[in-house]
Design an enzyme around this catalytic site. Structure first.
Site, short mmCIF file in Angstrom:
data_model
loop_
_atom_site.label_atom_id
_atom_site.label_comp_id
_atom_site.label_asym_id
_atom_site.label_seq_id
_atom_site.Cartn_x
_atom_site.Cartn_y
_atom_site.Cartn_z
N ASP A 102 26.74 21.52 -2.72
CA ASP A 102 26.09 21.50 -1.41
C ASP A 102 27.14 21.62 -0.31
O ASP A 102 28.33 21.37 -0.54
CB ASP A 102 25.25 20.23 -1.21
CG ASP A 102 26.09 18.95 -1.22
OD1 ASP A 102 27.05 18.86 -2.03
OD2 ASP A 102 25.79 18.04 -0.43
N GLU A 143 26.50 15.65 -2.34
CA GLU A 143 27.70 14.90 -1.92
C GLU A 143 27.75 14.76 -0.41
O GLU A 143 28.11 13.71 0.11
CB GLU A 143 28.97 15.61 -2.42
CG GLU A 143 30.23 14.76 -2.33
CD GLU A 143 30.93 14.82 -0.98
OE1 GLU A 143 31.78 13.96 -0.73
OE2 GLU A 143 30.64 15.72 -0.17
N GLU A 144 27.36 15.82 0.29
CA GLU A 144 27.48 15.80 1.75
C GLU A 144 26.43 14.92 2.42
O GLU A 144 26.44 14.76 3.65
CB GLU A 144 27.40 17.23 2.32
CG GLU A 144 28.51 18.17 1.83
CD GLU A 144 29.90 17.85 2.40
OE1 GLU A 144 30.05 16.80 3.05
OE2 GLU A 144 30.82 18.65 2.18
N HIS A 191 9.75 10.30 36.48
CA HIS A 191 10.34 11.04 37.60
C HIS A 191 11.47 10.19 38.18
O HIS A 191 11.25 9.03 38.53
CB HIS A 191 9.24 11.28 38.64
CG HIS A 191 9.65 12.24 39.72
ND1 HIS A 191 10.71 12.01 40.56
CD2 HIS A 191 9.11 13.43 40.11
CE1 HIS A 191 10.81 13.01 41.42
NE2 HIS A 191 9.85 13.89 41.16
N1 BES Z 1 35.62 16.90 0.59
C1 BES Z 1 35.12 15.91 1.46
C2 BES Z 1 35.87 14.59 1.38
C3 BES Z 1 37.27 14.65 1.89
C4 BES Z 1 37.56 15.27 3.08
C5 BES Z 1 38.27 14.04 1.19
C6 BES Z 1 38.85 15.30 3.54
C7 BES Z 1 39.57 14.06 1.66
C8 BES Z 1 39.85 14.71 2.84
C9 BES Z 1 33.65 15.65 1.18
O1 BES Z 1 32.93 16.80 0.89
C10 BES Z 1 33.04 15.08 2.42
O2 BES Z 1 33.03 15.74 3.42
N2 BES Z 1 32.52 13.87 2.35
C11 BES Z 1 31.80 13.30 3.42
C12 BES Z 1 30.98 12.18 2.87
C13 BES Z 1 29.89 11.71 3.78
C14 BES Z 1 28.98 12.78 4.24
C15 BES Z 1 29.11 10.62 3.10
C16 BES Z 1 32.74 12.82 4.51
O3 BES Z 1 33.87 12.39 4.23
O4 BES Z 1 32.37 12.89 5.67
ZN ZN Z 2 32.50 17.74 2.92
#
Ligand code: BES
Ligand code: ZN
Length: 477
Positions: free
Chosen positions: A111, A176-177, A236
């Protein structure tokens, strides 16, 4: 502080230096990678699915992307399953397992984040193109490019040896996102089938091009949405302005109390028990080829800002934060509208470090905002996803094997780092499967994950394929 230096300001979308070259043909510079064009075609197919998990309107595309993975795995000779969930499917694939071999679970996600603001992209987010050796598309770095490198690594090894040095389980999710809401229960239900010796993940970063990087800690996350309401309807602002409190003003005052003027979180108890940075971390991070100046250049800010007494990297990797991710209310259209809106809202997330508990931090912030909220408005809260902070030993036996694989792939010395992003399911991996987690990042600091013009260097995609092969060999020992 860092002065503005126009000569090396990074390319900004829409700026005069932003190159406008848009091409759909595959060309990736002087180097001619064996088989790379076929691999890139596959990556392009994977990237064309707009698999945005957070937006229900894209559900069918998310499922179709999962199906694509299923087909890919079966075509490689792996046994694969598409596991339905109340949300998006979880794809699992495995080779023929043997009791006398180590088992490695490779986790990733198919995703992606939403693409807005769309007008800041130099090419459409789901029409991948290569410019200057980088693949531009939503998901190219986070996480399709990185996970597909592992899949192709396995595919190439199978083609070459008709076998793998280890038992492999691919587990690739579509949520995951949005905080992996259904993966924890899936792990519980399938803990026997998913039993493994190590979990390999490439969903993090490397500190600079070609620098092998192992991440031993990620920040946790918690979220809170706050809604402030006042009048029963939009009013208003001439007829009622002065008689009632404007919910946007109330919200702005409340949000302004979350930090002091220096950027330190001002919520009582927020830093209680926060594990301090260790001396070896400060020392080794100071030597990395990534420093505050690089962060300043990449982000494009006039100057860096944050908690005193720490470098920018230290603040991002090892200190907790509160961020306002979105704010809304009132008139957003063209021109003016003289209105006092009936409500306003803000979306907050907290990045957490070891010894902070997501639920406790949410409660602290909620109490704080309640306390500072004016009597003339009503305040409501709703929670979102949470994830525990992650911390592991970079010198465990599997981590040492990962470091050897990184050196074989990139040469040089491994950078041992923490990072500021979150992968919420890591705690469940630890609790349920109990295996060592290896974060072998392939993203660069300027790959623009979650931003317009997300990109992934072709070189890193190719390196990821070799890294997978070296990693499985090293872990088999
Ligand atoms: N790949 C990232 C996590 C990440 C980003 C690890 C930068 C190390 C450095 C992952 O896909 C992500 O974006 N996770 C989200 C999780 C959240 C939506 C619960 C995040 O970190 O914002
Ligand atoms: Zn991400």
């Amino acid at each position: 502080m860092f002065a503005r230096r126009s000569a090396i300001v990074p390319e900004r979308a829409g700026s005069p230096n932003a190159h406008s070259q848009k091409t759909l043909v595959l060309h990736h510079g002087a180097r001619n990678y064996f088989c790379m064009d076929a691999h890139l075609e596959q990556l392009f197919d994977f990237l064309r699915f707009p698999s945005i998990s957070t937006d229900r309107a894209y559900s069918d595309h998310v499922s179709a992307c999962g199906e694509w993975l299923y087909t890919k795995f079966t075509s490689m000779g792996l046994r694969a399953d598409v596991n339905g969930t109340p949300g998006h499917p979880i794809i699992v694939a495995r080779n023929g397992h043997r009791a006398d071999r180590k088992t490695v679970l490779i986790y990733g996600h198919y995703d992606v984040q939403p693409v807005d603001p769309l007008n800041l992209w130099d090419s459409p987010p789901f029409e991948p193109v290569i410019r200057d050796g980088r693949i531009y598309a939503r998901g190219s770095t986070d996480n399709k490019g990185q996970i597909l490198a592992h899949i192709i690594g396995v595919e190439e090894t199978l083609k070459r040896d008709s076998d793998l040095p280890v038992n492999v389980i691919f587990l690739i999710e579509g949520e995951e996102e949005i905080g992996s809401p259904n993966l924890g229960a899936f792990l519980q239900r399938n803990r026997e089938a998913l039993r493994c010796d190590a979990i390999a993940i490439s969903d993090t970063g490397m500190v600079a091009p070609g620098v092998p990087t192992l991440t031993y800690s990620l920040r946790g996350i918690a979220s809170l949405e706050v809604k402030v309401s006042g009048p029963a309807m939009d009013l208003h602002s001439g007829i009622y302005g002065g008689a009632v409190m404007n919910p946007i003003s109330a919200l702005a005052r409340m949000l302004a109390t979350l930090h002091d003027a220096e950027g330190r979180v001002a919520v009582p108890g927020f830093y209680d028990g926060v594990a301090p940075l260790q001396d070896w971390e400060k020392e080794s991070w100071a030597k990395l080829p990534l420093d505050d100046n690089a962060v300043w250049e990449i982000t494009g800010v006039p100057e860096l800002f944050g908690e005193h007494g720490y470098s920018a990297l230290e603040r991002v990797w090892a200190r907790p934060t509160i961020e306002i991710n979105g704010i809304g209310g009132g008139y957003q259209g063209e021109g003016t509208k003289t209105v006092i809106p009936r409500e306003a809202f803000a979306k907050l997330t907290f990045r957490l470090v070891p010894n902070q508990r997501p639920e406790q931090v949410v409660e602290q912030v909620r109490k704080h905002l309640e306390r500072v909220s004016p009597a003339a408005v009503r305040v409501e809260f709703s929670g979102g996803h949470t994830g525990e902070p992650f911390f592991t030993d970079p010198n465990s036996a599997p981590a040492k094997a990962a470091q050897r694989a990184l050196v074989r792939t990139f040469g040089g010395e491994v950078a041992l780092i923490r990072e500021g992003g979150s992968i919420p399911i890591l705690q469940a991996f630890k609790d349920v499967l109990g295996a060592e987690i290896l974060l072998l990042g392939l993203a660069l600091p300027d790959c623009r994950a979650h931003s317009p013009n997300e990109n992934f260097p072709v070189e890193n995609f190719a390196a990821g394929i070799r890294l997978n092969q070296a990693l499985l060999e090293e872990l088999s020992r």
